[in-house]
Design a protein around this motif. Structure first.
Motif, short mmCIF file in Angstrom:
data_model
loop_
_atom_site.label_atom_id
_atom_site.label_comp_id
_atom_site.label_asym_id
_atom_site.label_seq_id
_atom_site.Cartn_x
_atom_site.Cartn_y
_atom_site.Cartn_z
N SER A 68 -9.56 -3.03 -0.01
CA SER A 68 -8.53 -2.46 -0.72
C SER A 68 -9.01 -1.45 -1.75
O SER A 68 -9.97 -1.43 -2.18
CB SER A 68 -7.75 -3.42 -1.49
OG SER A 68 -7.11 -4.44 -0.66
N ASN A 69 -8.22 -0.48 -2.20
CA ASN A 69 -8.48 0.54 -2.99
C ASN A 69 -7.45 0.62 -4.31
O ASN A 69 -6.40 0.69 -3.97
CB ASN A 69 -8.32 2.10 -2.49
CG ASN A 69 -9.70 2.41 -1.68
OD1 ASN A 69 -10.66 1.56 -1.94
ND2 ASN A 69 -9.65 3.29 -0.85
N TYR A 90 0.70 -1.24 -0.11
CA TYR A 90 -0.05 0.10 0.11
C TYR A 90 0.68 1.31 0.06
O TYR A 90 2.10 0.94 0.25
CB TYR A 90 -0.96 0.03 1.19
CG TYR A 90 -0.18 0.31 2.51
CD1 TYR A 90 -0.52 1.69 2.85
CD2 TYR A 90 0.26 -0.61 3.20
CE1 TYR A 90 0.15 2.00 4.28
CE2 TYR A 90 0.90 -0.32 4.47
CZ TYR A 90 0.86 0.97 5.06
OH TYR A 90 1.45 1.27 6.31
N SER A 144 -4.55 7.33 -0.03
CA SER A 144 -4.19 5.84 0.38
C SER A 144 -4.66 5.03 -0.83
O SER A 144 -5.79 5.43 -1.27
CB SER A 144 -4.58 5.46 1.68
OG SER A 144 -5.81 5.26 1.74
N LEU A 154 -5.29 1.50 5.35
CA LEU A 154 -5.65 2.77 4.38
C LEU A 154 -6.46 4.06 5.18
O LEU A 154 -6.44 5.07 4.46
CB LEU A 154 -6.48 2.16 3.08
CG LEU A 154 -5.77 0.92 2.29
CD1 LEU A 154 -6.39 0.87 1.05
CD2 LEU A 154 -4.19 1.71 1.93
N ILE A 185 0.92 5.79 0.86
CA ILE A 185 0.21 6.99 1.17
C ILE A 185 0.81 8.35 0.66
O ILE A 185 2.00 8.19 0.68
CB ILE A 185 0.41 6.89 2.96
CG1 ILE A 185 -0.11 5.78 3.66
CG2 ILE A 185 -0.20 8.36 3.45
CD1 ILE A 185 -1.74 5.57 3.64
N GLY A 241 -5.53 -3.18 1.58
CA GLY A 241 -6.28 -2.59 2.95
C GLY A 241 -6.43 -3.58 4.10
O GLY A 241 -7.40 -3.43 4.96
#
Length: 86
Positions: free
Chosen positions: A43-44, A15, A27, A36, A17, A31
């Motif tokens: 999750s993204n 991940y 973020s 996040l 940021i 996830g």
């Protein structure tokens, strides 16, 4: 993050940021541990603003494998993500 003035990017375990000039955090990625900062373990794939911190101006960020810590310009500290060891 198009049209955002990104001043720093931090990478954790699967991940990322990003911090913009205005102190907003974004973020993206895996996830699974809540790292996040969106209130879930989803999750993204695309960057999304961390809404819980929108009213604060973030000045510093530190990331680890599965958690994040952020410090505001007023000295408040926020932490989120995996908390398995305290």
């Amino acid at each position: 993050l198009k049209n955002k003035q990104i001043v720093a990017v931090y990478g954790g375990e699967q991940y990322s940021i990003a911090l913009d000039k205005l102190g907003n955090l974004y973020s993206m990625g895996n996830g699974i541990a809540g790292q996040l900062g969106h209130g879930s373990n989803k999750s993204n794939q695309s960057p999304a603003v961390v809404q819980a911190l929108k009213e604060h101006r973030i000045a510093q960020v530190s990331v680890a494998s599965w958690h994040v810590a952020a410090v505001t310009d007023k000295g408040k500290v926020f932490c989120w993500g995996f908390n398995g060891t305290g």
